[in-house]
Design a protein around this motif. Structure first.
Motif, PDB file in Angstrom:
ATOM      1  N   LYS A   7      -4.095   3.425  -5.904  1.00  0.00           N
ATOM      2  CA  LYS A   7      -2.646   3.490  -6.098  1.00  0.00           C
ATOM      3  C   LYS A   7      -2.325   2.972  -7.497  1.00  0.00           C
ATOM      4  O   LYS A   7      -2.672   1.841  -7.840  1.00  0.00           O
ATOM      5  CB  LYS A   7      -1.906   2.665  -5.040  1.00  0.00           C
ATOM      6  N   ALA A  62       7.041  -3.499  -5.354  1.00  0.00           N
ATOM      7  CA  ALA A  62       6.390  -4.359  -4.359  1.00  0.00           C
ATOM      8  C   ALA A  62       6.040  -3.574  -3.097  1.00  0.00           C
ATOM      9  O   ALA A  62       4.957  -3.752  -2.518  1.00  0.00           O
ATOM     10  CB  ALA A  62       7.298  -5.533  -4.031  1.00  0.00           C
ATOM     11  N   ASP A  63       6.917  -2.680  -2.669  1.00  0.00           N
ATOM     12  CA  ASP A  63       6.643  -1.864  -1.489  1.00  0.00           C
ATOM     13  C   ASP A  63       5.468  -0.912  -1.732  1.00  0.00           C
ATOM     14  O   ASP A  63       4.669  -0.664  -0.829  1.00  0.00           O
ATOM     15  CB  ASP A  63       7.883  -1.052  -1.106  1.00  0.00           C
ATOM     16  N   ALA A  65       2.947  -1.459  -3.808  1.00  0.00           N
ATOM     17  CA  ALA A  65       1.747  -2.301  -3.910  1.00  0.00           C
ATOM     18  C   ALA A  65       0.640  -1.641  -4.731  1.00  0.00           C
ATOM     19  O   ALA A  65      -0.437  -1.333  -4.199  1.00  0.00           O
ATOM     20  CB  ALA A  65       1.242  -2.679  -2.515  1.00  0.00           C
ATOM     21  N   SER A  67      -2.508  -0.937  -7.194  1.00  0.00           N
ATOM     22  CA  SER A  67      -3.739  -1.643  -7.551  1.00  0.00           C
ATOM     23  C   SER A  67      -3.972  -1.618  -9.061  1.00  0.00           C
ATOM     24  O   SER A  67      -4.829  -2.348  -9.564  1.00  0.00           O
ATOM     25  CB  SER A  67      -4.938  -0.996  -6.844  1.00  0.00           C
ATOM     26  N   GLN A 143      -1.254 -10.265 -13.608  1.00  0.00           N
ATOM     27  CA  GLN A 143      -1.937  -8.987 -13.408  1.00  0.00           C
ATOM     28  C   GLN A 143      -2.187  -8.305 -14.754  1.00  0.00           C
ATOM     29  O   GLN A 143      -1.342  -8.333 -15.663  1.00  0.00           O
ATOM     30  CB  GLN A 143      -1.087  -8.070 -12.527  1.00  0.00           C
TER      31      GLN A 143
END
Length: 219
Positions: A7, A62-63, A65, A67, A143
């Motif tokens: 994702k 956030a929903d 998510a 990578s 991140q």
């Protein structure tokens, strides 16, 4: 070449950047978010100049998510060896096709003259500059953010400061301002034509690189 993640979140400042990549990848529009495109594995968002429109998008991110997060778009060259349509990749680990590895820094203001670009190059030794990488990195710290910029203006060219007022924060043209400025300063027409041509070439190179990386995961 690196393999794409399961994702991926793609971020662009301007809608023309988002639209160009969405068209190249045949991505459908997001059902609710403006200037956004999505599949089950790709979320492409338009965050505005200086990432000004990123905060309201955080719940959707956030929903989703992701990578991996990749910021892409047009950028200015600081390194005089770079040319229009060169694609610069700033990443500690990724290897993307049709790119040149380099350092990309962020500036609060547009660097519009060769002197300003050279001063930044001598001070930072960075290869290219944008206006979003710093706020995006800060927003998602710790991140890792991959930055990909295609050069639309090289280190040797100037951009008249008044041209910057001809677009809004999503990069959309302001027709009334364009008409007024060109009526007052018709000598800017060749510079606008060059910018349009160089931006189109840079976008094409950028989409070529990203499509080669992302197509295997695009349904």
């Amino acid at each position: 070449m690196s393999s794409p993640p399961s994702k991926i979140l793609l971020l662009a400042a301007f809608h023309m950047e988002s639209l160009a990549l969405a068209s190249a990848l045949h991505l459908p529009k997001h059902p609710s978010l403006p200037h956004a495109y999505a599949t089950s594995q790709i979320l492409l968002l338009t965050i505005g100049l200086r990432a000004s429109r990123l905060p309201p998008l955080r719940p959707a991110i956030a929903d989703f998510a992701p990578s991996q997060i990749l910021l892409f778009g047009l950028g200015g060259a600081l390194n005089p060896a770079l040319h229009v349509a060169d694609v610069i990749l700033d990443s500690p680990s990724l290897n993307l096709p049709h790119t040149i590895s380099g350092q990309i820094i962020s500036s609060d203001e547009m660097l519009t003259t060769p002197a300003a670009k050279n001063a930044h190059y001598l001070r930072t030794h960075a290869d290219a500059v944008d206006m979003e990488s710093a706020p995006v990195r800060a927003a998602f710290a710790p991140q890792t953010i991959t930055i990909l910029r295609a050069i639309s203006d090289d280190a040797a060219h100037s951009i008249d400061h008044e041209i910057l007022s001809l677009i809004d924060d999503l990069g959309r043209p302001r027709p009334a301002k364009i008409a007024f400025l060109l009526a007052r300063r018709p000598t800017l027409i060749p510079q606008l034509a060059r910018l349009q041509k160089d931006s189109a070439a840079a976008l094409a190179a950028l989409c070529k690189s990203l499509a080669a990386y992302l197509t295997p995961q695009n349904p």
